[in-house]
Design an enzyme around this catalytic site. Structure first.
Site, PDB file in Angstrom:
ATOM      1  N   CYS A  12       0.783  -1.235   0.000  1.00  0.00           N
ATOM      2  CA  CYS A  12       0.000   0.000   0.000  1.00  0.00           C
ATOM      3  C   CYS A  12       0.812   1.281   0.000  1.00  0.00           C
ATOM      4  CB  CYS A  12      -0.869   0.116   1.249  1.00  0.00           C
ATOM      5  SG  CYS A  12      -1.234  -1.363   2.094  1.00  0.00           S
ATOM      6  N   GLY A  40      -0.294   0.667  -5.101  1.00  0.00           N
ATOM      7  CA  GLY A  40      -1.477  -0.170  -4.888  1.00  0.00           C
ATOM      8  C   GLY A  40      -2.577   0.246  -5.835  1.00  0.00           C
ATOM      9  N   ASN A 114       0.543   0.932   6.022  1.00  0.00           N
ATOM     10  CA  ASN A 114       1.396   0.367   4.970  1.00  0.00           C
ATOM     11  C   ASN A 114       2.438  -0.525   5.635  1.00  0.00           C
ATOM     12  OD1 ASN A 114       4.096   1.733   2.928  1.00  0.00           O
ATOM     13  ND2 ASN A 114       2.989  -0.167   2.689  1.00  0.00           N
ATOM     14  N   GLY A 115       2.429  -1.805   5.280  1.00  0.00           N
ATOM     15  CA  GLY A 115       3.457  -2.684   5.846  1.00  0.00           C
ATOM     16  C   GLY A 115       2.879  -4.003   6.287  1.00  0.00           C
ATOM     17  N   TYR A 255      12.930  -0.914  -7.057  1.00  0.00           N
ATOM     18  CA  TYR A 255      11.741  -1.082  -7.891  1.00  0.00           C
ATOM     19  C   TYR A 255      10.500  -0.301  -7.457  1.00  0.00           C
ATOM     20  CZ  TYR A 255       7.668  -3.523  -9.880  1.00  0.00           C
ATOM     21  OH  TYR A 255       6.483  -3.821 -10.488  1.00  0.00           O
ATOM     22  N   CYS A 398       9.428 -12.248   2.105  1.00  0.00           N
ATOM     23  CA  CYS A 398       9.467 -10.982   2.844  1.00  0.00           C
ATOM     24  C   CYS A 398       8.341 -10.998   3.869  1.00  0.00           C
ATOM     25  CB  CYS A 398       9.273  -9.810   1.890  1.00  0.00           C
ATOM     26  SG  CYS A 398       9.138  -8.220   2.745  1.00  0.00           S
TER      27      CYS A 398
HETATM   28  S1  SF4 Z   1      12.865  -8.726   2.785  1.00  0.00           S
HETATM   29 FE1  SF4 Z   1      13.333  -7.686   0.818  1.00  0.00          FE
HETATM   30  S2  SF4 Z   1      11.398  -6.818   0.137  1.00  0.00           S
HETATM   31 FE2  SF4 Z   1      11.163  -7.294   2.324  1.00  0.00          FE
HETATM   32  S3  SF4 Z   1      11.729  -5.443   3.444  1.00  0.00           S
HETATM   33 FE3  SF4 Z   1      13.597  -6.662   3.274  1.00  0.00          FE
HETATM   34  S4  SF4 Z   1      14.571  -5.917   1.368  1.00  0.00           S
HETATM   35 FE4  SF4 Z   1      12.440  -5.227   1.324  1.00  0.00          FE
END
Ligand code: SF4
Length: 482
Positions: A12, A40, A114-115, A255, A398
């Site tokens: 988000c 998003g 967000n998160g 990205y 992640c």
């Molecule tokens: S695991 Fe990868 S995508 Fe997730 S917060 Fe860490 S660097 Fe970012």
């Protein structure tokens, strides 16, 4: 990879505005949310205070369709928050759209988040044991339950208690009475900015969303910051960081963030160009060159410019992106997948025919899009295709707000770069390795790299199998904390 469902997704983007004098807050919120659309695309919503009550509107769809009603008319308010969402957990359903608004013993609360809370399972389990009933699987509902159940009398102290118990990524904006609260987690996984415009204080996930309103004096909230805005002005508070280190998500630079944004103190455009330059350096060392540098638009464009500048190989748009192709879906057959890629990306034959193409993109997830894309380029006459990726090999999930597939689905867990090249039909594949990625970052030890290294900055719920495979490599600076 920028072309299809084989793409990493953010959860988000958030925004909030506080004005000491009445203003058309819903209309002002439209613009930062529109600028955050890339974070998003599945639902959008706002909540604002008017005449002593909270008014919320949200729906599935893009900001331009869901919130365009607020471009006309005048709705006087002092405070509002907004949200754009990409759904992973719970699917693309309206009940998962935000902001969430609840009435509880702390009053009326609206929240946009967000998160991803990495200790959500434990916290939820404890509340369920105590009798709590959850309607969604979202972390945001969990936060609201915790606020309501806190034994503290005031909302402010309850919020501080709750934040101390949370672990993971949680930039958020909350509305309580006529006040706006903005929070960035102690590890600082996601960015959150504040700026000022025409007497208003504006908060947003990225600086590009403040630029659109012409905000001045922009700054990033520090990890662990709580900003409170109300009739008493601007107050700063802190979440106890308990010795946690900064773990800013490096994928924001690779990205997610828009190239015209600054996040984590770094210009995104410059960082991406430097990643392209670093990739070109690796090819130069290996004695590999090509005739033309082609980006996968838009995800590889900035890095490709850097690659071309550093290598001296001409840059050109050998692929055209159809910006009207919406989100594509996981297609069951190869033919359908290829069609989905062709709907979004198409080769420019005049540019690539007979050429050795250095194809630049951000990252490789499952490899299915890359495979279709290489086939398209070769059918269009490319003599050779060399795929170059700005991200190191993705190997781990992640837990901090990015939708990365399971380890089994990530192609880098199954194949070496040489095997990937063979699988996707490319002449070679090269990733920017972690050591070289770090050379282009300032303060490289303040980032999270866990999806590459498996070394998480916080304790995370890995499976037993994943734990066995976790590296014990001292080259990775982040050691899991318990
Ligand atoms: S695991 Fe990868 S995508 Fe997730 S917060 Fe860490 S660097 Fe970012």
């Amino acid at each position: 990879m920028g072309g299809s469902s084989d793409t990493l997704k953010h959860f988000c983007g958030i925004a909030g505005i506080y004005s000491p004098a009445p203003a058309n807050i819903p209309q002002h919120l439209f613009f930062p949310l529109f600028s955050l659309q890339h974070r998003g695309q599945e639902s959008a919503g706002i909540a604002y205070r008017k005449d002593g009550r909270t008014i919320a509107y949200k729906d599935l769809g893009m900001v331009s369709s869901v919130l365009s009603r607020y471009l006309t008319g005048h709705r006087e308010s002092r405070v509002g928050i907004g949200h754009v969402r990409y759904s992973t957990h719970g699917g693309n359903k309206l009940e998962n759209a935000q902001p969430l608004v609840v009435q509880c013993n702390k009053g009326e609360i609206a929240i946009a988040h967000n998160g991803n809370i990495s200790n959500a399972l434990q916290l939820r389990h404890r509340l369920v044991e105590e009798g709590a009933i959850f309607q969604t699987s979202s972390d945001t509902e969990l936060i609201l339950h915790m606020l309501s159940r806190s034994r503290r009398d005031s909302f402010d102290t309850a919020l501080e208690d709750v934040l101390e118990a949370l672990e993971g990524a949680y930039t958020m904006v909350l509305m309580h009475d006529e006040r706006l609260f903005a929070v960035r987690d102690p590890n600082g996984f996601r960015p959150l900015f504040v700026g000022y415009h025409d007497g208003m204080t504006v908060l947003a996930s990225e600086s590009c969303a403040l630029d659109v309103l012409g905000c001045t004096d922009q700054r990033e909230l520090e990890p662990g910051d709580i900003l409170v805005l109300g009739q008493d002005g601007e107050q700063h508070r802190r979440i106890p960081t308990k010795g946690r280190r900064k773990a800013q998500c490096v994928f924001e630079l690779i990205y997610f963030a828009r190239p015209d944004s600054r996040v984590f103190g770094t210009g995104v455009y410059t960082a991406r160009k430097d990643m392209g330059r670093a990739l070109a350096g690796l090819d130069r060392e290996a004695g590999l060159t090509g005739d033309i540098v082609v980006p996968v638009p838009d995800s590889g464009t900035t890095a490709a410019i850097g690659y071309a500048e550093a290598s001296g190989i001409p840059f050109d748009f050998g692929l055209t992106r159809n910006h009207y192709a919406g989100r594509s879906f996981i297609m069951p057959t190869t033919a359908e997948r290829e069609l989905a890629v062709r709907m979004k990306l198409h080769p420019v034959t005049d540019v690539i025919a007979g050429k050795s193409v250095m194809l630049i993109d951000d990252s490789l997830v499952r490899g299915t899009t890359a495979r279709s894309l290489v086939k398209l380029l070769k059918r269009a006459g490319a003599r050779e295709v060399h795929l170059r990726l700005c991200a190191p090999e993705l190997r781990w999930p992640c837990f901090f707000g990015i939708d990365i597939p399971t380890r089994d689905e990530l192609i880098s867990n199954k194949k070496s770069p040489e095997e990937i090249a063979e699988y996707i039909g490319a002449d070679s594949v090269r990733f920017l390795d972690l050591a070289h990625l770090k050379t282009v970052l300032s303060k490289a030890d303040e980032f999270c790299y866990a999806c590459f290294s498996g070394s998480y900055p916080l304790a995370v719920p890995l499976t037993e199998e994943e734990r066995r495979r976790q590296p014990r490599d001292k080259d990775f600076p982040m050691e899991p904390q318990t």
